[in-house]
Structure formats: structure tokens, C-alpha cells
Design an enzyme around this catalytic site. Structure first.
Site, PDB file in Angstrom:
ATOM      1  N   GLU A  38      32.411  25.201 -14.557  1.00  0.00           N
ATOM      2  CA  GLU A  38      31.053  24.807 -14.662  1.00  0.00           C
ATOM      3  C   GLU A  38      31.068  23.592 -16.533  1.00  0.00           C
ATOM      4  OE1 GLU A  38      27.864  27.710 -15.107  1.00  0.00           O
ATOM      5  OE2 GLU A  38      28.371  27.650 -12.890  1.00  0.00           O
ATOM      6  N   GLU A  47      31.030  30.606  -3.654  1.00  0.00           N
ATOM      7  CA  GLU A  47      29.987  31.522  -3.943  1.00  0.00           C
ATOM      8  C   GLU A  47      29.181  31.611  -3.213  1.00  0.00           C
ATOM      9  OE1 GLU A  47      29.297  31.116  -8.386  1.00  0.00           O
ATOM     10  OE2 GLU A  47      30.759  31.111  -9.078  1.00  0.00           O
TER      11      GLU A  47
HETATM   12  C1  GLA Z   1      27.766  30.940 -11.614  1.00  0.00           C
HETATM   13  C2  GLA Z   1      28.907  31.696 -11.724  1.00  0.00           C
HETATM   14  C3  GLA Z   1      28.680  33.431 -11.224  1.00  0.00           C
HETATM   15  C4  GLA Z   1      27.165  34.075 -11.066  1.00  0.00           C
HETATM   16  C5  GLA Z   1      26.771  32.607 -10.109  1.00  0.00           C
HETATM   17  C6  GLA Z   1      25.084  34.006 -10.078  1.00  0.00           C
HETATM   18  O1  GLA Z   1      27.164  30.686 -10.263  1.00  0.00           O
HETATM   19  O2  GLA Z   1      29.870  30.766 -11.471  1.00  0.00           O
HETATM   20  O3  GLA Z   1      29.979  33.727 -12.111  1.00  0.00           O
HETATM   21  O4  GLA Z   1      27.185  33.995 -12.361  1.00  0.00           O
HETATM   22  O5  GLA Z   1      26.617  31.879 -11.317  1.00  0.00           O
HETATM   23  O6  GLA Z   1      25.024  35.366 -10.370  1.00  0.00           O
END
Ligand code: GLA
Length: 373
Positions: free
Chosen positions: A156, A261
């Protein structure tokens, strides 16, 4: 009918049943197309909930730690590392013969404040921060050398408009902090795959910035294997078109894509609401499915899952892994984000650890797609 014909038919039915049985998890049906993974928590690793641990072992061939490898939990103070959970997590993946992703080395969130300040609480110099990054990355990656398939090296670093996030890393070191992180990770384990990971990768300006980053890293001689696209999705955002465009852009940049994710919130999104000030406030209207999801809404969600999954399958020459961010609905972070205390239904297993009906459709769909060439 002749006996021979009848026995041939019986044999075909028998073999196709064996084939169907062998393919009855998504991970089996996507084998050779992409890895199919899940984020795991420590209760699951420790076997506190055996049903969940068994499901993870059976249904997935890749895992990532939901928390225990993040900078704060693994390196809470400059001279202190906490290995217990991460060691168990890696051993759990090895026992289950799963591809293990290390998540994540450098991130502005879930990181100790000590990382950025001196003993007087003042920001450290660029040299000190670079050295702390080196220590952190060399120590963590070095410990699991040869056991972790790849690392989310930086998480990020961009805003949605494609500008660099104004994090402490960026403020102190400029954008070169990303390059340093990739260099240190490669030095620590030359065989590990290295990834850049972010959310809203489907947003054009952000995707373009990531493509530019890939080019800059390669020009600087860094290894980068893939871009992780987190894939935290809503019912109508991102669109299929935007998702496909981002896959194509990243493919053209010469990297693989990992959906790292994946979850699809079934709840109304405060982000697209007209009233921005109501964003994080709980209200019944923002939590409409406490008693269950109406069939029509469930059908829409199923379709959304299948549409996206088909896109990943269609582009499995570039998509190397699809990982869900939670095994079942009850433990998803989306029950508390971006509004606390809602009841969401964003992943593939329900609150009783039963596969949703869409899972069988995903298996059928995956079987139709060819393996990577
Ligand atoms: C981001 C992070 C993850 C997690 C999510 C929320 O996407 O990369 O590790 O913390 O937020 O759970």
C-alpha cells in the site's frame, strides 16, 4: 447391448466419478491454472478450532498469515522479535504442503512507532531508517529462507490517484524506500518471489502508478515477480471491465498478478453513499442482513463471485494465485470495517463452515478452463 459395451459404459461412469471426486475442491479444480489460497489466523494454526484447521488443509493449496508476520507483531521493538506465531504458521503450511506467502515486510500500518523515531521521539535520518529496514527485512526473510515462496515486500505505497502515500517511509526516504525494500529482500533470500501489494489496483491512476513502479524497479535491477491486487470488492465496484483492464496492464508490464485478499462485501458500501459524513457510523440501513440474506441478493452475490472468478480463470496466463481474506463469514474483517458491528457475508464458507452453493459452480467453471500453457 453387448456385455462389452455395458462394461465400457460402467468403466466410463466409474472413471468420471473418480475424476469428479478428485476435483471436488476449488484448489483441485484450479490446479495448474492458479493457486487457491486463504488467510489464516492463529486459532486456526493452533488447532483451537479443528474444523477450520481441517478445512484450510483440505480446501486450499496456499496460505498467508492474517497478522502474525506484519511488522508490529513480528518486530514490536527494535531489539525484539516475536517468532512464536510466525514459526508455527510456517510449520502449519509445510505440514499441509501449501505455498506460503510472507505478508508483509514494509507497510505504513501495523508497524511499531519505534521504527521511525529516535530516543527523543524525533524522526530518524534517512540513513537510520534505511538501516532499520535492512535489519528488519534481512532478519525476517532470512529466518524463513527457502520455506516461504514469496513475500509481499511493500504494501500500500500509493493513494488511489496514483500519488505516493505520504507515509513515514516516504517522508523520510522518498520513493526509494520501495527499491531498498526489494533489494534487501532479494539479498536475504535470492530464490524467494517478491511482490508489491495494494488495494484498488483496478483504479486506473493507481494501476498506472504501479506499472511505472514495476518499470523503475526493473530498471534499477530489482527482482519483482508479481503485483498483488488485494481484491477487497463490493457488489458493483470494481467493474469487471476495470478489473480486466488492470490485469491486462500488469500483464503488459511483464509481471504476474496475485489476487491476494479476495472478498466481496454483500453490504451497502458507505464509500459510494452520498453522505460522506455518515461513512463510518453504524445504522440499521447499512446492516440489512442480520437475519439472513434474501435469496435474490444471494443470487446477485453468487453471480458477482462467478463473474470475477471467470475473469481470473480466463486470464490464468497472468493470474498466478487467488487468495481469500478469511475462511468463513464469521471471522471476516468486513464485519467491523468500514463500519463496526455489521453482519457481512463476503467469503465462500458460511458461519457454520459450510461451503456456499457457489463453490460447486466455481468447481464446475474451473474445470472448463485449460491449464497454463
Ligand atoms: C489490508 C492488509 C491486510 C489486512 C486487511 C484488513 O488489506 O494488507 O493485511 O490488514 O487490510 O484486514
Amino acid at each position: 447391448m453387448k456385455i462389452k459395451t455395458i462394461s465400457a459404459i460402467i468403466a466410463i461412469i466409474f472413471l468420471s466419478n473418480i475424476y469428479a471426486m478428485a476435483q471436488k475442491t476449488i484448489a483441485k479444480a484450479t490446479k495448474g491454472k492458479f493457486l487457491f489460497g486463504v488467510a489464516v489466523n492463529m486459532q486456526q494454526v493452533n488447532g483451537n478450532n479443528p474444523t477450520e484447521s481441517e478445512l484450510i488443509a483440505r480446501e486450499f493449496n496456499a496460505i498467508v498469515a492474517e497478522n502474525c508476520m506484519k511488522p508490529q507483531p513480528i518486530h514490536p521493538q527494535e531489539d525484539k522479535y516475536q517468532w512464536t506465531d510466525a514459526d508455527k504458521f510456517v510449520a502449519f503450511g509445510e505440514k499441509n504442503k501449501q505455498a506460503i506467502t510472507g505478508h508483509c515486510l514494509i507497510w505504513h500500518s501495523q508497524i511499531g512507532r519505534w521504527f521511525f523515531v529516535d530516543e527523543n521521539g524525533k524522526d530518524v535520518t534517512p540513513e537510520v531508517l534505511k538501516e532499520r529496514m535492512r535489519q528488519h527485512i534481512m532478519t525476517v526473510v532470512g529466518r524463513y529462507k527457502g520455506r516461504v515462496q514469496g513475500w509481499d515486500v511493500v504494501n500500500e505505497a500509493f493513494e488511489d490517484d496514483g500519488t505516493y502515500r505520504n507515509s513515514k517511509f516516504y517522508r523520510i526516504l522518498g520513493k526509494d524506500f520501495i527499491k531498498y525494500a526489494f533489494q534487501f529482500a532479494h539479498e536475504a533470500d535470492p530464490d524467494a518471489e517478491l511482490y508489491y501489494n495494494d488495494y484498488n489496483v483496478e483504479t486506473p491512476a493507481k494501476c498506472d502508478a504501479i506499472v511505472e513502479l514495476v518499470k523503475e524497479l526493473r530498471a534499477a535491477g530489482c527482482r519483482i515477480d508479481a503485483v498483488g491486487s488485494q481484491g477487497h470488492m463490493h457488489m458493483d465496484d470494481p467493474t469487471l471491465e476495470a478489473t480486466e483492464t488492470s490485469l491486462m496492464k500488469l500483464k503488459a508490464a511483464g509481471v504476474k498478478v496475485l489476487i491476494t485478499e479476495w472478498d466481496i462485501s454483500i453490504l451497502p458500501s458507505p464509500y459510494s453513499g452520498a453522505n460522506i459524513s455518515a461513512r463510518f457510523t453504524y445504522s440499521k440501513e447499512m446492516d440489512p442482513y442480520r437475519e439472513g440474506v434474501p435469496d435474490s441478493v444471494q443470487q446477485e452475490w453468487n453471480k458477482r463471485v462467478l463473474d470475477m472468478f471467470e475473469l481470473f480463470l480466463k486470464h490464468n496466463d497472468v493470474v498466478d494465485r487467488v487468495t481469500l481474506w478469511a475462511l468463513n463469514d464469521s471471522i471476516s474483517w468486513l464485519n467491523n470495517f468500514p463500519i463496526r458491528g455489521r453482519k457481512d457475508y463476503p467469503v465462500l464458507f458460511d458461519r457454520n463452515n459450510q461451503p456456499k452453493s457457489v463453490v460447486a459452480d466455481m468447481i464446475m467453471m474451473a474445470k472448463k478452463y485449460k491449464k497454463k500453457g
